[in-house]
Scaffold this motif. Structure first.
Motif, mmCIF file in Angstrom:
data_model
loop_
_atom_site.group_PDB
_atom_site.id
_atom_site.type_symbol
_atom_site.label_atom_id
_atom_site.label_comp_id
_atom_site.label_asym_id
_atom_site.label_seq_id
_atom_site.Cartn_x
_atom_site.Cartn_y
_atom_site.Cartn_z
ATOM 1 N N LEU A 101 0.812 -1.388 0.435
ATOM 2 C CA LEU A 101 0.129 0.112 0.107
ATOM 3 C C LEU A 101 0.920 1.437 -0.325
ATOM 4 O O LEU A 101 0.264 2.435 -0.587
ATOM 5 C CB LEU A 101 -0.677 0.237 0.772
ATOM 6 N N ARG A 102 1.792 0.687 0.678
ATOM 7 C CA ARG A 102 3.070 2.505 0.831
ATOM 8 C C ARG A 102 3.088 2.427 -0.255
ATOM 9 O O ARG A 102 3.035 3.885 -0.727
ATOM 10 C CB ARG A 102 3.511 2.196 1.534
ATOM 11 N N ILE A 103 3.707 1.217 -1.318
ATOM 12 C CA ILE A 103 4.543 1.813 -2.179
ATOM 13 C C ILE A 103 3.467 2.359 -3.316
ATOM 14 O O ILE A 103 3.476 3.181 -4.366
ATOM 15 C CB ILE A 103 4.992 0.944 -2.924
ATOM 16 N N LEU A 104 2.284 1.957 -3.472
ATOM 17 C CA LEU A 104 1.302 2.401 -4.333
ATOM 18 C C LEU A 104 0.863 3.981 -4.170
ATOM 19 O O LEU A 104 0.798 4.333 -5.409
ATOM 20 C CB LEU A 104 0.135 1.669 -3.797
ATOM 21 N N GLN A 105 0.814 4.090 -2.668
ATOM 22 C CA GLN A 105 0.581 5.971 -2.510
ATOM 23 C C GLN A 105 2.079 6.285 -2.997
ATOM 24 O O GLN A 105 1.650 7.558 -3.680
ATOM 25 C CB GLN A 105 0.042 5.886 -1.074
ATOM 26 N N ALA A 106 2.939 5.690 -3.383
ATOM 27 C CA ALA A 106 4.020 6.909 -3.180
ATOM 28 C C ALA A 106 3.908 6.624 -4.756
ATOM 29 O O ALA A 106 4.647 7.250 -5.653
ATOM 30 C CB ALA A 106 5.663 5.582 -2.895
ATOM 31 N N VAL A 107 3.577 5.507 -5.576
ATOM 32 C CA VAL A 107 2.871 5.939 -7.269
ATOM 33 C C VAL A 107 2.715 7.020 -7.244
ATOM 34 O O VAL A 107 2.677 7.175 -8.279
ATOM 35 C CB VAL A 107 3.397 4.347 -7.764
ATOM 36 N N ALA A 108 1.664 6.854 -6.427
ATOM 37 C CA ALA A 108 0.264 7.453 -7.021
ATOM 38 C C ALA A 108 0.807 9.350 -6.823
ATOM 39 O O ALA A 108 0.545 9.937 -7.683
ATOM 40 C CB ALA A 108 -0.878 7.252 -6.149
ATOM 41 N N GLU A 109 0.976 9.498 -5.828
ATOM 42 C CA GLU A 109 1.351 10.493 -5.154
ATOM 43 C C GLU A 109 2.636 11.172 -6.644
ATOM 44 O O GLU A 109 2.994 12.259 -7.072
ATOM 45 C CB GLU A 109 2.912 10.330 -4.174
ATOM 46 N N MET A 110 3.661 10.056 -7.121
ATOM 47 C CA MET A 110 4.628 10.861 -8.202
ATOM 48 C C MET A 110 4.135 10.518 -9.431
ATOM 49 O O MET A 110 4.515 11.878 -10.588
ATOM 50 C CB MET A 110 5.679 8.972 -8.163
ATOM 51 N N ALA A 111 3.059 9.951 -9.669
ATOM 52 C CA ALA A 111 2.355 10.230 -11.155
ATOM 53 C C ALA A 111 2.090 11.440 -10.478
ATOM 54 O O ALA A 111 1.395 12.188 -11.394
ATOM 55 C CB ALA A 111 0.860 9.146 -11.483
ATOM 56 N N ARG A 112 0.707 12.156 -9.549
ATOM 57 C CA ARG A 112 0.276 13.381 -9.339
ATOM 58 C C ARG A 112 1.740 14.298 -10.142
ATOM 59 O O ARG A 112 0.978 15.642 -10.434
ATOM 60 C CB ARG A 112 -0.496 13.701 -8.121
ATOM 61 N N GLU A 113 2.303 14.343 -8.585
ATOM 62 C CA GLU A 113 3.979 15.448 -8.919
ATOM 63 C C GLU A 113 4.204 15.969 -10.333
ATOM 64 O O GLU A 113 4.354 17.047 -11.316
ATOM 65 C CB GLU A 113 4.614 15.067 -7.766
ATOM 66 N N THR A 114 4.444 14.543 -11.449
ATOM 67 C CA THR A 114 5.012 14.873 -11.992
ATOM 68 C C THR A 114 3.969 15.504 -13.713
ATOM 69 O O THR A 114 4.791 16.541 -13.994
ATOM 70 C CB THR A 114 5.313 13.450 -12.485
ATOM 71 N N ALA A 115 3.076 15.282 -13.537
ATOM 72 C CA ALA A 115 1.678 15.663 -13.793
ATOM 73 C C ALA A 115 1.696 17.296 -13.871
ATOM 74 O O ALA A 115 1.614 17.854 -14.397
ATOM 75 C CB ALA A 115 0.391 15.627 -14.262
ATOM 76 N N GLU A 116 1.730 17.471 -12.909
ATOM 77 C CA GLU A 116 1.931 18.748 -11.903
ATOM 78 C C GLU A 116 3.115 19.535 -12.610
ATOM 79 O O GLU A 116 2.451 21.308 -12.700
ATOM 80 C CB GLU A 116 1.600 19.080 -10.639
ATOM 81 N N GLY A 117 4.493 19.249 -12.348
ATOM 82 C CA GLY A 117 5.536 19.620 -13.613
ATOM 83 C C GLY A 117 5.019 20.119 -14.285
ATOM 84 O O GLY A 117 6.143 21.346 -14.820
ATOM 85 N N GLN A 118 5.178 18.653 -15.177
ATOM 86 C CA GLN A 118 4.641 19.254 -16.545
ATOM 87 C C GLN A 118 3.546 20.037 -17.197
ATOM 88 O O GLN A 118 3.719 21.211 -17.234
ATOM 89 C CB GLN A 118 3.989 18.400 -16.633
#
Lengths: 352, 352
Positions: A101-118
């Motif tokens: 679950l913590r890994i899933l959360q880390a990936v979800a956060e990563m996808a969101r942050e990357t799209a926001e940076g873009q």
């Protein structure tokens, strides 16, 4: 889907994820699927980035949208993002519910942050404003690059190894500046790399109007009139439709020839020139030219902006080294620790 | 990100998900975040589909890429896919670990199937082969449309309500044909809708070369020479770059005028016509024209393909009704059951 993954590449993100897990005493098998997911996300981001930037080359060959068309490229990126979820769900059996679950959360956060940076970068390009400071650039790059290339790989490696959250925080202090230095070096290579090693188009960032640390510095350091010209150049789109332009040049050359040979009356010449001029305006008036790019390159050279960017990248490299020192009681000497330590130089020394 | 979600829309997928959960005795609060996630996925798919199809209108207004540019549209879709993961992870606290995981798995499978359906359709368009049978079409549409519009919404509603897997299987037998009928009606509306109610471009599917049940039937039923012409028309791209074409027509008109007025020698005329002809070929030769689309529409009309498609949609509607009957001991009478029962007519009666 295999086009980009099968081209020679560094596999930097899974390498960092695995090295972090192993340096902290974790087992390879427990982190391997998550590490592979990071590479899958990276490839999906590359495909969509290349579409967004209309880039022509990736890893020394045609971009996916150039080879297969834009619709298939967008969908292949989506398919990769969908497939990336499966191994993260299978993780439940491999590493247990809590860690998965913590890994899933880390990936979800990563996808969101990357799209926001873009999103931040694309908004800057759309608005054609170039008054961002180095801190704005670094915040954007932390989201766009550092999150998915350094911070999340280390975060997931640490979760898989089962360390406490204060250790994760210390790792993120190491990862963040690495990512910023990595992106600055990416920007430098885009302007100054050996094209045969680089695998992408040289000066593509200038054609695309990217807000790199280099360009922001050059514009900030210029005279008001240079700044105005740079802004006007950067407001123009990339040229497209090369074939039509070539055929139009053929029409204009024919008019020149006919005039030289005395075949056209002044009235006929005037009419034809006026009409072809309108056509040329409709094909080219908003497009950047090679002279435009040469002007921006000249500005960057005169202001020493490449050297300036190298200095900032080196500063972040040093910051990363200090952060790694603070981790020395967590990371005993090992080939994995050495790999991580080497990143502090690698991010700004690399030539591709 | 709010552009599409704030336009008036049916919210069909969350409605189906909630109605299924409630009809099975489940509580609204337990299914609400998952239902919202389905609408978020739907909007992300719409944004990327519109980019892939170069569509101009969505929900009565400009598509996102027309209004904000293609790069931002691709990234907004990605951002929505990333944000959709958060409520599914928060589900752990809301519905418990087991159900939350099954919902996550259902969403991951849905995203994969949808991308695969889209991939099948894009490959058909790229290869320009139109020999697919109705069964090929239905398999493609089950993945492209039914999975995320009917099957997964009911699946998730059932998981949230806590029913056993044989009940889920029975629901999927109901959901699958609904999705196929829904897509066939979508194809029919694309050709025959009242444009003011439809909210999208009429005949867009023909311009895009979509392999609809209707077009496949028309081509299959045509003579070999009609088939060859249809294939040639469908091999051409959508027209683009309207401004250049207008300006080019201006150049050609000027040549016509100059010839009429005796201003051009035969040699000058020949040279200019040859060069402008080349230019026209580079701008237009691969593009569909209005006559091309009229030819395809005529074929569809002569073969009765719309009526044929209506018949197939009705058959799937009846299949759905039979499947719903088999569920009558699971679904007691309620407003939610009535809503679900109404879908069997709605999917092929709707006018938008």
């Amino acid at each position: 889907m295999l086009v980009y993954p099968l081209r020679a590449a560094k596999a930097l993100r899974p390498a960092i994820c695995i090295a972090t897990c192993r340096a902290l005493g974790g087992r390879l098998e427990l982190v391997l699927p998550s590490a592979a997911v990071l590479e899958l996300y990276h490839n999906a981001f590359l495909i969509h980035d290349d579409v967004e930037d209309l880039s022509e080359k990736r890893r020394d060959q045609s971009t996916l949208h150039e080879a297969w068309g834009m619709p298939i490229a967008v969908n292949v990126g989506d398919a990769m993002l969908a497939l990336a979820l499966m191994p993260l769900l299978d993780n439940m059996r491999l590493v247990g519910m809590g860690k998965a679950l913590r890994i899933l959360q880390a990936v979800a956060e990563m996808a969101r942050e990357t799209a926001e940076g873009q999103a931040i970068e694309l908004a800057w390009i759309r608005e054609n404003v170039f008054d961002q400071g180095d801190d704005d650039y670094e915040r954007m790059v932390e989201k766009k690059t550092s999150y998915y290339s350094f911070m999340t790989p280390m975060n997931i490696g640490a979760i898989a190894a089962g360390v406490e959250s204060d250790c994760v925080d210390a790792l993120l202090k190491f990862a963040r500046p690495l990512g910023v230095a990595f992106q600055i070096q990416d920007d430098i290579l885009n302007l100054a790399a050996d094209e045969s090693r680089y695998g992408k188009e040289i000066a593509g960032d200038l054609w695309e109007g990217k807000h790199t640390l280099i360009l922001l510095h050059a514009i900030r350091s210029s005279t008001p009139s240079e700044r105005a010209r740079a802004q006007a150049v950067l407001a123009k789109a990339r040229p497209r439709g090369g074939k039509s332009l070539q055929a139009l040049t053929g029409v204009e050359a024919a008019i020149d020839d006919l005039v030289r040979e005395g075949e056209l009356s002044p009235r006929a010449e005037a009419t034809l020139r006026e009409r072809t001029g309108r056509l040329r305006a409709s094909v080219t008036h908003v497009h950047k030219t090679s002279e435009d790019i040469a002007f921006l390159s000249g500005l960057i050279e005169r202001q020493g902006s490449l050297e300036y960017a190298r200095g900032i990248a080196a500063k972040h490299g040093r910051e990363a080294k200090v952060a790694l020192e603070a981790l020395s009681d967590r990371l005993g000497p090992s080939v994995h620790r050495s790999f991580l330590a080497g990143l502090a130089e690698y991010v700004s020394d690399r030539d591709r």
